[in-house]
Design an enzyme around this catalytic site. Sequence first.
Site, short mmCIF file in Angstrom:
data_model
loop_
_atom_site.label_atom_id
_atom_site.label_comp_id
_atom_site.label_asym_id
_atom_site.label_seq_id
_atom_site.Cartn_x
_atom_site.Cartn_y
_atom_site.Cartn_z
N MET A 137 -9.25 8.19 -0.64
CA MET A 137 -10.01 8.71 0.37
C MET A 137 -10.42 10.07 -0.02
SD MET A 137 -7.70 7.26 3.67
CE MET A 137 -6.74 5.86 3.53
N MET B 291 -11.83 -6.20 4.87
CA MET B 291 -10.98 -5.17 5.62
C MET B 291 -10.61 -5.76 6.92
SD MET B 291 -10.25 -2.52 3.80
CE MET B 291 -9.61 -1.35 5.05
N ASP C 16 -6.85 -6.30 4.11
CA ASP C 16 -6.05 -4.89 4.01
C ASP C 16 -6.24 -4.49 5.32
OD1 ASP C 16 -5.16 -2.46 3.62
OD2 ASP C 16 -6.94 -2.06 2.05
N GLY C 17 -5.17 -4.03 6.19
CA GLY C 17 -5.23 -3.44 7.53
C GLY C 17 -4.53 -4.36 8.45
N GLY C 18 -3.30 -3.70 8.89
CA GLY C 18 -2.56 -4.39 9.88
C GLY C 18 -1.83 -5.69 9.41
N HIS D 273 -8.04 1.06 -4.26
CA HIS D 273 -8.96 0.88 -3.28
C HIS D 273 -9.83 2.30 -3.16
CE1 HIS D 273 -9.66 -0.06 1.33
NE2 HIS D 273 -10.68 -0.19 0.53
N SER E 174 2.57 -0.45 6.09
CA SER E 174 3.62 -0.06 7.15
C SER E 174 4.55 -1.05 7.15
CB SER E 174 2.95 0.35 8.57
OG SER E 174 1.97 1.08 8.68
N GLY F 189 -9.66 4.09 6.47
CA GLY F 189 -9.22 5.41 6.66
C GLY F 189 -7.89 5.93 7.13
N MET G 90 -11.93 4.28 -1.14
CA MET G 90 -12.92 4.62 0.25
C MET G 90 -13.42 5.78 -0.28
SD MET G 90 -9.80 3.29 2.54
CE MET G 90 -8.64 3.50 1.13
N HIS H 24 -1.14 -1.31 -4.42
CA HIS H 24 -2.44 -0.79 -3.78
C HIS H 24 -2.40 0.88 -3.43
CE1 HIS H 24 -5.91 -1.98 -1.18
NE2 HIS H 24 -5.48 -0.98 -0.51
N GLY I 180 -3.48 3.99 7.82
CA GLY I 180 -2.51 3.20 7.90
C GLY I 180 -1.93 2.83 9.12
N SER J 262 0.83 -1.03 0.02
CA SER J 262 0.00 -0.14 0.18
C SER J 262 0.99 1.18 -0.20
CB SER J 262 -0.82 -0.21 1.28
OG SER J 262 -1.52 1.20 1.12
N ASP K 4 -4.76 3.60 -2.14
CA ASP K 4 -5.82 4.18 -1.30
C ASP K 4 -6.29 5.44 -1.64
OD1 ASP K 4 -6.09 1.77 0.48
OD2 ASP K 4 -3.98 2.07 1.11
C1 DX5 Z 1 -6.46 1.61 5.29
C2 DX5 Z 1 -6.21 1.37 3.94
C3 DX5 Z 1 -5.03 0.46 3.88
C4 DX5 Z 1 -3.60 1.09 4.63
C5 DX5 Z 1 -3.31 -0.26 5.27
O1 DX5 Z 1 -7.80 2.36 5.10
O2 DX5 Z 1 -7.05 0.78 3.18
O3 DX5 Z 1 -4.56 0.02 2.71
O4 DX5 Z 1 -2.68 1.55 3.59
O5 DX5 Z 1 -2.18 0.21 5.89
P1 DX5 Z 1 -1.30 -0.96 7.01
O6 DX5 Z 1 -0.75 -1.83 6.15
O7 DX5 Z 1 -0.10 -0.11 7.48
O8 DX5 Z 1 -2.26 -1.17 8.05
ZN ZN Z 2 -6.51 -0.15 1.32
#
Ligand code: DX5
Ligand code: ZN
Length: 215
Positions: free
Chosen positions: A37, A137, A171-173, A66, A194, A142, A68, A33, A144, A8, A35
């Site tokens: 927003m 998700m 996606d996420g963590g 992606h 991250s 929203g 959002m 990826h 990272g 991402s 993002d």
């Molecule tokens: C959050 C995004 C993710 C984000 C993930 O809303 O959709 O793609 O970049 O970040 P990490 O991998 O740091 O959780």
């Molecule tokens: Zn994402």
Amino acid sequence: MDIKISPSMLASDYANLKDELKKCENGKADLIHLDVMDGHFVPNISIGAPVIAAMKKVCSIPFDVHLMISDPYFYADEFIKAGADIITFHTECNCDIEKTIDKIIAGGCRAALAVKPKTPIDTVFPYLNKLSMVLVMTVEPGFGGQSFMEEVMPKIAKLRKKCPEMDIQVDGGINTETVKIAGAAGANVFVAGSAVFKSDNPAQTIQTLKQNARS
Ligand code: DX5
Ligand code: ZN
């Protein structure tokens, strides 16, 4: 199932996007990826189509966009023109889901649907025959750098049982440990922001994520 890693760019250095994309190429990332927003669907604003179009000129890896945003139907064409290969939008958006999928496919892109952690996975079921991927998700969208929500895993397992061949993205963590948990639940496409860009060696981390997802 093919394992795919999608770094991402939200966690990358926006002042050096070309170099950051090169790191993904060196690590043999499968997707990039991106993002998007709008400050309305989620309480944050990131990049839009012009930045994605500029990045597309310097990167040969397929773009996984992606959205959002509240109105993906209205904006889909802009992201198709910018060079998206896959466009993912949320079932929780404010537009006609079927029409939006049709617009994305008519524009020559693959369509994917995303669900937030608290949204039942059944909401994607009516559209499965048109989708190339489902994004489950593993954080509230929203931002990272949030913590992986393991409680979402039963949704992935349920979808995998119903669709043995579908690309299921998380996606996420996602990091070199949580990737194992999501992989065991049935996911095969892993977004990591991250974990990749805050590591000392992003290219190596992409490879480690891939190995650990298989384990
Ligand atoms: C959050 C995004 C993710 C984000 C993930 O809303 O959709 O793609 O970049 O970040 P990490 O991998 O740091 O959780
Ligand atoms: Zn994402």
